[in-house]
Write a protein that holds these residues in place. Structure first.
Motif, PDB file in Angstrom:
ATOM      1  N   LYS A  62       0.804  -1.229   0.000  1.00 35.92           N
ATOM      2  CA  LYS A  62       0.000   0.000   0.000  1.00 35.92           C
ATOM      3  C   LYS A  62       0.838   1.280   0.000  1.00 35.92           C
ATOM      4  O   LYS A  62       0.569   2.201  -0.780  1.00 35.92           O
ATOM      5  CB  LYS A  62      -0.956   0.020   1.195  1.00 35.92           C
ATOM      6  CG  LYS A  62      -1.880  -1.177   1.272  1.00 35.92           C
ATOM      7  CD  LYS A  62      -2.801  -1.265   0.088  1.00 35.92           C
ATOM      8  CE  LYS A  62      -3.750  -2.444   0.272  1.00 35.92           C
ATOM      9  NZ  LYS A  62      -4.238  -2.973  -0.966  1.00 35.92           N
ATOM     10  N   SER A  63       1.839   1.384   0.860  1.00 36.63           N
ATOM     11  CA  SER A  63       2.604   2.632   0.923  1.00 36.63           C
ATOM     12  C   SER A  63       3.424   2.835  -0.353  1.00 36.63           C
ATOM     13  O   SER A  63       3.527   3.960  -0.852  1.00 36.63           O
ATOM     14  CB  SER A  63       3.497   2.684   2.162  1.00 36.63           C
ATOM     15  OG  SER A  63       4.465   1.667   2.112  1.00 36.63           O
ATOM     16  N   GLN A  94       1.043   4.014  -3.107  1.00 39.87           N
ATOM     17  CA  GLN A  94       0.713   5.429  -2.965  1.00 39.87           C
ATOM     18  C   GLN A  94       1.873   6.292  -3.462  1.00 39.87           C
ATOM     19  O   GLN A  94       1.678   7.280  -4.169  1.00 39.87           O
ATOM     20  CB  GLN A  94       0.379   5.774  -1.520  1.00 39.87           C
ATOM     21  CG  GLN A  94      -0.040   7.222  -1.359  1.00 39.87           C
ATOM     22  CD  GLN A  94      -0.512   7.526   0.047  1.00 39.87           C
ATOM     23  OE1 GLN A  94      -0.590   6.656   0.901  1.00 39.87           O
ATOM     24  NE2 GLN A  94      -0.833   8.784   0.282  1.00 39.87           N
ATOM     25  N   GLU A  99       1.667   8.937  -6.653  1.00 45.75           N
ATOM     26  CA  GLU A  99       2.003  10.356  -6.541  1.00 45.75           C
ATOM     27  C   GLU A  99       3.157  10.731  -7.462  1.00 45.75           C
ATOM     28  O   GLU A  99       3.145  11.788  -8.077  1.00 45.75           O
ATOM     29  CB  GLU A  99       2.307  10.726  -5.093  1.00 45.75           C
ATOM     30  CG  GLU A  99       1.087  10.695  -4.192  1.00 45.75           C
ATOM     31  CD  GLU A  99      -0.071  11.537  -4.712  1.00 45.75           C
ATOM     32  OE1 GLU A  99       0.147  12.697  -5.139  1.00 45.75           O
ATOM     33  OE2 GLU A  99      -1.216  11.041  -4.701  1.00 45.75           O
ATOM     34  N   ARG A 153      -2.727   8.340 -10.530  1.00 44.76           N
ATOM     35  CA  ARG A 153      -2.507   8.106  -9.096  1.00 44.76           C
ATOM     36  C   ARG A 153      -2.903   6.698  -8.659  1.00 44.76           C
ATOM     37  O   ARG A 153      -2.464   6.234  -7.608  1.00 44.76           O
ATOM     38  CB  ARG A 153      -3.305   9.125  -8.290  1.00 44.76           C
ATOM     39  CG  ARG A 153      -2.679  10.495  -8.317  1.00 44.76           C
ATOM     40  CD  ARG A 153      -3.316  11.410  -7.297  1.00 44.76           C
ATOM     41  NE  ARG A 153      -2.506  12.601  -7.130  1.00 44.76           N
ATOM     42  CZ  ARG A 153      -2.968  13.840  -7.290  1.00 44.76           C
ATOM     43  NH1 ARG A 153      -4.236  14.049  -7.587  1.00 44.76           N
ATOM     44  NH2 ARG A 153      -2.164  14.864  -7.128  1.00 44.76           N
ATOM     45  N   ASP A 154      -3.703   6.004  -9.439  1.00 41.35           N
ATOM     46  CA  ASP A 154      -4.218   4.695  -9.033  1.00 41.35           C
ATOM     47  C   ASP A 154      -3.242   3.564  -9.381  1.00 41.35           C
ATOM     48  O   ASP A 154      -3.512   2.695 -10.211  1.00 41.35           O
ATOM     49  CB  ASP A 154      -5.582   4.441  -9.680  1.00 41.35           C
ATOM     50  CG  ASP A 154      -6.306   3.257  -9.066  1.00 41.35           C
ATOM     51  OD1 ASP A 154      -5.741   2.592  -8.163  1.00 41.35           O
ATOM     52  OD2 ASP A 154      -7.443   2.982  -9.504  1.00 41.35           O
TER      53      ASP A 154
END
Length: 188
Positions: free
Chosen positions: A13-14, A17, A21, A44-45
């Protein structure tokens, strides 16, 4: 330069992200989109790309413990991320390098890693498309052996949901408000 290139999975997850970005930042920094552009949420996805394609990242540090400095998406046959590929072709999408890390060969290294992975998976052709204004990308792909495929060029209008609608060229030129994408292919 010490770095690691690796696949980033849907459970990271991190890292996802961070990739999302970075991808958005690269497109924004190059003026390809603005903050209101409907494509921004797709950039972004990274989680969706990791789920339905192969998401590669270049990470600073020998063991990949640092920051992500670049990313590319390798789209296999049958993926919902296919835009241009047909049949058993693989597709490269969303190459993004941190604006402060450019000039270090990151885009080339990521592209080569994606090409190698595609060949390992049986690719007989890899295709990609890029905006007609992305001249640095054109030079990179041509230096890496990709061949322009004008017959595969396409023109789109952006939709509010981030998708695109293909439209025909009008007298060899895109209609007002449309975007032209140039196609390339590479065969091992």
């Amino acid at each position: 330069m010490r770095f690691a290139v690796r696949k980033v999975g849907p459970d990271e997850k991190s890292r996802l992200q961070e990739i999302g970005e970075l991808t958005a930042l690269a497109y924004l920094a190059d003026g390809l989109i603005d903050h209101a552009h409907p494509y921004l949420p797709q950039l972004r996805d990274a989680a969706a790309r990791a789920q339905d394609a192969e998401l590669l990242a270049m990470i600073d540090g020998e063991r990949g413990e640092g920051s992500i400095v670049g990313t590319i998406t390798l789209v296999p046959p049958g993926s919902p991320f296919i835009e241009l590929a047909e049949d058993a072709e693989f597709e490269l999408r969303m190459l993004a390098v941190s604006p402060i890390e450019r000039g270090r060969g990151i885009g080339r290294t990521l592209t080569q890693a994606a090409m190698d992975r595609a060949v390992e998976q049986g690719a007989t052709r890899i295709v990609l498309s890029t905006l007609d204004t992305m001249h640095a990308a054109h030079r990179l792909y041509e230096r890496m052996g990709f061949r322009r495929r004008e017959e595969l060029d396409w023109v789109v209008f952006d939709n509010e949901d981030g998708s695109v609608t293909r439209v025909p060229l009008e007298h060899g030129e895109p209609p007002e408000g449309a975007v032209r994408l140039l196609a390339y292919s590479w065969e091992p």
